[in-house]
Structure formats: structure tokens, C-alpha cells
Motif scaffolding. Structure first.
Motif, PDB file in Angstrom:
ATOM      1  N   LEU A   1       0.828  -1.204   0.000  1.00 12.50           N
ATOM      2  CA  LEU A   1       0.000   0.000   0.000  1.00 12.50           C
ATOM      3  C   LEU A   1       0.861   1.251   0.000  1.00 12.50           C
ATOM      4  O   LEU A   1       0.520   2.259  -0.624  1.00 12.50           O
ATOM      5  N   LEU A   2       2.008   1.184   0.687  1.00  8.60           N
ATOM      6  CA  LEU A   2       2.905   2.330   0.743  1.00  8.60           C
ATOM      7  C   LEU A   2       3.464   2.669  -0.639  1.00  8.60           C
ATOM      8  O   LEU A   2       3.729   3.827  -0.945  1.00  8.60           O
ATOM      9  N   ALA A   3       3.613   1.658  -1.483  1.00 10.26           N
ATOM     10  CA  ALA A   3       4.130   1.893  -2.833  1.00 10.26           C
ATOM     11  C   ALA A   3       3.178   2.741  -3.661  1.00 10.26           C
ATOM     12  O   ALA A   3       3.587   3.357  -4.649  1.00 10.26           O
ATOM     13  N   LEU A   4       1.918   2.789  -3.275  1.00 12.59           N
ATOM     14  CA  LEU A   4       0.954   3.590  -4.031  1.00 12.59           C
ATOM     15  C   LEU A   4       1.196   5.088  -3.856  1.00 12.59           C
ATOM     16  O   LEU A   4       0.830   5.879  -4.731  1.00 12.59           O
ATOM     17  N   LEU A   5       1.809   5.489  -2.739  1.00 13.86           N
ATOM     18  CA  LEU A   5       2.043   6.919  -2.509  1.00 13.86           C
ATOM     19  C   LEU A   5       3.002   7.519  -3.529  1.00 13.86           C
ATOM     20  O   LEU A   5       2.671   8.508  -4.198  1.00 13.86           O
ATOM     21  N   PRO A   6       4.229   6.954  -3.692  1.00 11.88           N
ATOM     22  CA  PRO A   6       5.098   7.537  -4.724  1.00 11.88           C
ATOM     23  C   PRO A   6       4.556   7.343  -6.129  1.00 11.88           C
ATOM     24  O   PRO A   6       4.793   8.187  -7.006  1.00 11.88           O
ATOM     25  N   LEU A   7       3.820   6.249  -6.364  1.00 16.16           N
ATOM     26  CA  LEU A   7       3.235   6.048  -7.685  1.00 16.16           C
ATOM     27  C   LEU A   7       2.195   7.131  -7.983  1.00 16.16           C
ATOM     28  O   LEU A   7       2.132   7.662  -9.103  1.00 16.16           O
TER      29      LEU A   7
END
Length: 438
Positions: free
Chosen positions: A241-247
């Protein structure tokens, strides 16, 4: 009173070295930085006459070299570095150390992030210093150079991840070929998001980039890299889920870049485009960014101006740069191809080009027709060759008709030549029957 002996000093142990420092020194990282620097410097040296006069030209050439040549190279080097631990069979051993998967991948990818950027920045600094003695004004666009360095770090990161995921030995060279083809093809194809390509070329010397382009480009690139790293190292749903922030940040930054018009982030710089003129008649005016060339161009045009002075239809002013000439003014050729390091290298060729600009006509096809069209072309070429002969190393043999008119012009007395030139310039170039025969 008895003196007390000082306790013995402990022997100094070996100096402690950080884990990141050790990771940066081992493997192919330093060689990658050196390869990037050499590639940039060798390519820029071969093209030096084309960029060593203006900051914009230097920045543009560095950008093209970074995107089209160094980018695919960094993809391959990152892929090779990423497969190092898999080839050495140490992935399982590294997985047993008390570090999180994210920390392990960040340490592993550090050389492919930092060394290519360092090599590029070193080479870019050398090129900017080589340009500095010859520029006529403006400033180097350091924000774009930094953005290109970030692009190389991101390409190294993506190549590194591909190398860890794919075990095929030819992955690295294949990745370089694919990167070169994709980046090169995209520069010649109109598509939505054209300016998201890291190798897009810019042409005009009197422009400057909009202030927000470089920061958004960094967010777009770094967001992609962070999203890919977090997705690769995700051992839990929280990290995924954290990867969605920079994406999300990358997509948000990409939207305004993708929506740029064909001229991209470049806008005319009033200070660079401002005209600077000499004191002669007719005046010769160049954009401020080319003011170092003004004496050379003014001198090159002197023989032509001496012949044209006082004739009807002669230019009242020669104007170069982005703005269209006004009434009575004539556009100057762009000196890009004839200027080297702040000097006009081929005054004879530039004078010939100026004559072509002087006699160029924009005619409707229905007007520019009839049996006298071929004769008009011969007369036009003869007058151009008489005023400013094409240099021998650029010339094309003239036909018999053109040569006949040229011989007739040269045989006239100076007064007769001036009289003919006045009649030629007063005639309507779009009506062949009105143009006088020498």
C-alpha cells in the motif's frame, strides 16, 4: 606522594566503514560512473562546434546524450549490477542477515543510483566550463542538468530490479537495445505524453524552460523508482500500500508534463531574444544571445550592403532571432551552422545564405507559373552567384542558362550593374515575365 601509572591505552582497531560506503566501492559501481563520464565527454567533444557557443545548446546536447546514449547504457549497467548477487549465489545468505528486505535492496541499488549520476554531473560540469568563455549571455540551465542526472539514477534503479528478477545472461544488452530504440523512436513520433521521453530534443537558442518543469520531472522519475523499489521489497500488505504513494505522486507530476504543447517546457526568454544592433546602414540586428557574433556577421554582410545601399527594395535592416521582420526588413539566416565558439567560421557561406534569404519569395502556385518560370530560376541563381558566390566546397555546377546570365552581369560596367540590380529588385519576383534579363 606516589605517582600513579596511567592505565594502558587500548590498541586502536581498524577504522569503521559504513555499509553504504563499502557497497559503493565494490562491484561495478565505480566503473559505471567512469563509463558514463567517458561516454558523455567523448560524444560532446565530437560535437563541440555545435554546442560550445550558447548555454542553451550545451544543455540541449547534454540532454540528448544523457537520454539517447547514456540512458540505455545505464539500464544495462544497472541490470548487470542487479544480477551480481544472484550470479554469486549470495541472495539466500543476504536474506538471513538481520535487515529488512527494503533496507537490503536500498543498499544493493545504491551504486547504480549514485555512480551514473556522479559520472554524468562530472562530465556536464566539464562541458559547462568549456562553454563559459564563449557564451554571449544568459545562464546555464543547471536545473535541467540535475533533472537529467536524476533520470539516469532512476534508469539505473529500474535496470537493477530487472537484473534481480531475470536470470537470462543477455538481459543487460537486450535492455540497452530496447531503451535506445524506444527513446530514439519516441523522439520522432507525435504522441500524447511526448515530453515524458527523456531524450526529446529542443532547438531554439533564445528560449528558457518554465520554472516548474525540472521539479515535476524529478517527482515523476523518483516516484516511479520508489514505487518499483517498494513493490519489489514488499513483504507485507502495508508496504504494498505504501508503494501507491510515490506512484500517485509520479502520475500527478506526469500529467502536466504529458499535457505540454509541441514546444514543450520552453518559452521565449525576452532577455535572450532582445535585439542588439550595430551602427551601420542598413543595420544588422541579432538576438542578445548571439551578440558575440554581431561584429563577424556585420563584417560578412558589408560587401552586400555596399552594393544594395540606396536601391529600391533593399533591406532597411537585417533582423535575426524569433520575431518576424517588419516592413522593409529582411530575415537573417540562423548562424548555428556557421558559428563556432563565438566566431563566424564561414563568412562566405553565411553571406551566400543571406542573399538567398533576401531574394526568397512566397508566391502562390497559380501566380508562379508560365513559360518564363525556368528563365526566372536561372536569373535568380545568376544574381545570387554574382552578389555572393557559393563557396567551392559547397557549390553545385550551374547550368548553361545560369552561366550565360552570370557572364552577362560580370561583363557590365559598375554603373550598368547597379542599374540592372535596381530593376531586378523593383520587379515582382512572383511574376517571371516582369523580371529583367541581364
Amino acid at each position: 606522594m606516589t605517582a600513579t601509572a596511567a592505565p594502558p591505552r587500548e590498541a586502536a582497531g581498524p577504522p569503521r566503514t559504513s555499509v553504504v560506503g563499502t557497497e559503493l566501492r565494490r562491484g561495478a559501481g565505480p566503473w559505471a560512473g567512469a563509463a558514463v563520464a567517458v561516454t558523455v565527454l567523448v560524444t560532446m567533444y565530437a560535437k563541440a562546434p555545435g554546442w560550445q557557443s550558447r548555454w542553451t545548446d550545451t544543455t540541449d546536447m547534454l540532454h540528448i546524450v544523457a537520454g539517447l546514449l547514456v540512458g540505455p547504457l545505464v539500464l544495462a549497467l544497472g541490470c548487470r549490477q542487479g544480477g551480481r548477487d544472484r550470479r554469486s549465489g549470495t541472495l539466500e545468505l543476504l536474506g538471513s542477515v538481520p535487515r529488512s528486505p527494503l533496507r537490503r535492496i536500498l543498499l544493493s541499488v545504491a551504486p547504480t543510483v549514485l555512480w551514473p549520476a556522479a559520472g554524468y554531473l562530472f562530465a556536464a560540469a566539464v562541458c559547462l566550463l568549456a562553454t563559459w568563455p564563449y557564451v554571449g549571455g544568459g545562464r546555464p540551465f543547471l536545473e535541467l542538468v540535475a533533472a537529467d542526472a536524476v533520470t539516469l539514477s532512476v534508469l539505473g534503479t529500474l535496470g537493477h530490479l530487472v537484473g534481480r528478477l531475470v536470470s537470462w545472461r543477455l538481459t543487460a544488452p537486450l535492455l540497452a537495445v530496447v531503451g535506445y530504440v524506444v527513446f530514439g523512436t519516441a523522439t520522432r513520433t507525435e504522441f500524447t505524453g511526448f515530453w515524458l521521453n527523456p531524450a526529446v530534443e529542443h532547438f531554439y537558442t533564445w528560449d528558457r524552460p518554465v520554472w516548474w518543469f525540472a521539479p515535476l520531472w524529478v517527482v515523476w522519475c523518483v516516484g516511479l523508482a520508489l514505487a518499483a523499489l517498494l513493490a519489489y521489497a514488499a513483504g507485507s500488505a502495508r508496504l504494498r500500500l505504501l508503494a501507491l504513494l510515490p506512484l500517485t505522486a509520479a502520475v500527478a507530476a506526469a500529467v502536466p508534463i504529458a499535457g505540454l504543447p509541441r514546444e514543450g517546457p520552453w518559452r521565449q526568454d525576452p532577455a535572450a531574444a532582445r535585439l542588439v544592433c550595430d551602427g551601420r546602414t542598413p543595420q544588422v540586428c541579432l538576438p542578445n544571445v548571439d551578440r558575440e557574433l554581431l561584429p563577424d556577421i556585420s563584417k560578412a554582410l558589408t560587401p552586400l550592403n555596399d552594393r544594395l545601399r540606396g536601391l529600391p527594395g533593399a533591406p532597411t535592416r537585417w533582423v535575426g532571432g524569433p520575431n518576424a521582420p517588419g516592413p522593409g526588413e529582411t530575415a537573417l539566416p540562423n548562424p548555428d551552422l556557421d558559428a563556432v565558439r563565438g566566431e563566424l567560421s564561414r563568412p562566405d557561406l553565411y553571406l551566400n545564405s543571406a542573399v538567398q534569404f533576401l531574394f526568397s519569395e512566397t508566391c502562390r502556385s497559380e501566380d508562379f507559373a508560365g513559360p518564363d518560370v525556368e528563365r526566372l530560376g536561372e536569373i535568380h541563381l545568376a544574381v545570387s552567384e554574382w552578389l555572393a558566390p557559393t563557396p567551392e566546397d559547397y557549390g553545385v555546377p550551374v547550368g548553361p542558362g545560369t552561366q550565360r546570365h552570370l557572364d552577362a552581369l560580370r561583363a557590365k560596367s559598375p554603373a550598368a550593374q547597379r542599374d540592372y540590380l535596381a530593376r531586378y529588385m523593383a520587379a515582382d519576383g512572383c511574376r517571371p515575365e516582369e523580371v529583367p534579363i541581364p
